[in-house]
Write an enzyme that holds these catalytic residues in place. Structure first.
Site, short mmCIF file in Angstrom:
data_model
loop_
_atom_site.label_atom_id
_atom_site.label_comp_id
_atom_site.label_asym_id
_atom_site.label_seq_id
_atom_site.Cartn_x
_atom_site.Cartn_y
_atom_site.Cartn_z
N GLY A 1 30.87 48.91 45.74
CA GLY A 1 30.66 47.81 44.80
C GLY A 1 31.65 46.73 45.17
N CYS A 2 32.47 46.35 44.24
CA CYS A 2 33.54 45.41 44.61
C CYS A 2 34.76 45.86 43.85
CB CYS A 2 33.14 43.99 44.28
SG CYS A 2 32.52 43.79 42.61
N VAL A 3 35.02 45.26 42.71
CA VAL A 3 36.09 45.73 41.84
C VAL A 3 35.44 46.28 40.59
CG1 VAL A 3 37.77 44.14 42.75
CG2 VAL A 3 36.38 43.45 40.83
#
Lengths: 104, 414
Positions: free
Chosen positions: A102-104
């Site tokens: 995902g990312c964060v």
């Protein structure tokens, strides 16, 4: 890393249950993992899983649904039919690969 | 004389050009360094987030690209037609041909509403908006000024996107702006994401997961949009989310010339080695910044940390030595959370964002993963730091390595 027993096999998983050592995966394990999330594997499932395994071996990243569509040749709509609701996560889970980034 | 050709004069291209020039000067080696871009307008992209709220105009965010390239770097204005990797040449649309010894693709990634059926239709910039382009951010500002109430949906089409925290920040700032105007009670705010949560990395999720709920924002997860149908988002598995105003982040694709040249993957990103940033398929071709497929955030801080290691690696490669300064995915991102506060996240390929303190020179240590006023002011100061320091590629005492913190104990049963 936690270790869990799946069909009398000890495998390493992350805290969400994704295999953390993809080399511990085999087709028997795939069937067991699929069963845990209520999926019976058909030949079309296997085509997806083989693509995921080969692509991961090649690139070191779990492929996205877009990549499974464009490169693997399985349309996103069909991925949803094969692995309902959360195809990205479920495909990775059954293929014994890390959860997609995902990312964060 | 060797020729380094850099396609793109934005954050990554500018930093790399300047860094390489400094590095070669130290070696007393002199190459031609050329940057190609379509115009001389360098946009400070993070500033676009404030435009819909009237805090900035795009004109305040744009400066000359040339002015931020060190003397000795040539800027060529033109549209790239394609790269001929076999011959080591770049073709421009006007017929010019630029030969290179080493190529850096720094052409970024762009929102592409045309990729989702119904998104760029007759409601585009009426009911359907985005804030990643100057025109889009201005149009959204005008729409929000006229907003009186109803359903606003903030939506991410597909990952990865550049500045992955921006849609969350937008939501926090929108909530804040609506409250101040007395319009929050009459506005239903929904956040729609293809991911399984607003934050996906475990520690960020646990620490920040409640931030949307605390603001009364509904969250719809695992929503992969199939089409925009009149005033509804429709997912691939036939779920629907109605809206009066849609603020979407369209699919992000790399430059079209990347695809035309056979350099790209399914998102027109250049597949590179995550450590050296060299193309997997074409030795001597590199990619930096948003144009790569490396599994970290597409963010300005990433371009900065990549530029830190790139110049040394390029020189090593040119000398036939192994490239030893490997990029580790280090990224840090400020997240505006509204009410004059912000969070700071710091992570890498293998380093989760964790709570703690971040050592920033001059401004002082900042709190990680916590909403503070200091973080907000540090983010505001970043624009000056960007133009005055970061783009020049001079060494800055900010650690370029990702954090080496002990991972939190999982506590899971064996």
């Amino acid at each position: 890393m936690p270790v869990v027993q799946i069909r009398e096999r000890a495998v390493h998983v992350d805290d969400e249950g994704f295999l953390s050592r993809p080399e511990e995966w085999d087709e028997d394990l795939a069937r067991a993992l699929a069963e845990q999330i209520g999926i019976t594997l058909t030949e079309r499932h296997w085509e997806v899983l083989r693509f995921l395994r080969a692509d991961y071996a090649d690139r070191g990243q779990t492929p996205t649904t877009r990549r499974v569509d464009v490169v693997g040749g399985v349309p996103v709509k069909e991925q949803f039919a094969l692995f309902p609701r959360k195809p990205g996560r479920k495909m990775a889970y059954v293929a014994g690969l890390p959860k997609p980034h995902g990312c964060v | 004389m060797k020729h380094l050709l850099i396609l793109g004069g934005g954050t990554a291209g500018t930093m790399v050009a300047n860094r390489v020039l400094h590095r070669l000067r130290v070696e007393r080696d002199f190459w031609r360094v050329t940057v190609v871009d379509r115009d001389d307008r360098h946009l400070y992209q993070p500033g676009l987030l404030t435009v819909p709220f009237g805090a900035a105009t795009p004109e305040q965010l744009v400066r000359s690209r040339r002015r931020y390239l060190e003397p000795g770097v040539e800027l060529v204005l033109g549209e790239v037609e394609g790269v001929d990797t076999a011959r080591g040449r770049v073709h421009l649309e006007d017929g010019r041909v630029l030969p290179y010894d080493y190529l850096v693709v720094a052409s970024g990634t762009s929102p592409r509403p045309d990729q989702t059926p119904g998104m760029a239709g007759d409601q585009w910039r009426r009911r359907v908006h985005e804030f990643y382009t100057p025109d889009g951010a201005v149009a959204l500002h005008r729409r929000l000024e006229r907003w009186l109430g109803g359903r606003i949906v903030v939506h991410v089409t597909e990952m990865p996107i550049k500045c992955p925290v921006a849609p969350l920040e937008f939501t926090f700032l929108l909530d804040d702006a609506l409250r101040r105007r007395g319009l929050r009670a009459g506005t239903e705010l929904t956040y729609v994401t293809p991911l399984d949560g607003a934050f996906t990395r475990p520690v960020a999720r646990d620490r920040l997961g409640g931030m949307l709920e605390a603001r009364g924002v509904q969250v719809r997860t695992d929503f992969l949009v199939d089409r925009v149908d009149d005033r509804r988002l429709v997912s691939v598995d036939d779920r629907e989310v109605p809206f009066d105003l849609l603020v979407t982040v369209p699919v992000n694709l790399g430059a079209d010339f990347v695809a035309r040249s056979g350099l790209g993957d399914e998102l027109q990103d250049v597949p590179v080695d995550p450590g050296t940033l060299m193309s997997r398929a074409h030795p001597g071709v590199f990619a930096v910044g948003d144009a790569t497929d490396v599994p970290t955030s597409k963010a300005g801080s990433v371009a900065h940390f990549e530029a830190d290691v790139f110049a040394d690696n390029l020189v090593s490669y040119d000398r036939g030595r192994p490239m030893t300064r490997l990029y580790d995915g280090h990224a840090n991102c400020f997240v505006e959370s509204g009410r004059g506060r912000a969070l700071l996240l710091d992570f890498g390929y293998d380093a989760e964002p964790l709570p703690g303190r971040y050592p920033l020179p001059v401004i002082g240590p900042l709190s990680l993963l916590a909403e503070t006023r200091a973080n907000h002011w540090a983010k505001a100061a970043t624009q000056r730091l960007y133009w005055n320091v970061l783009l020049h590629g001079r060494p800055v005492p900010i650690p370029s390595r990702a954090p080496r913190r002990e991972p939190a104990a999982t506590g899971a049963a064996v």
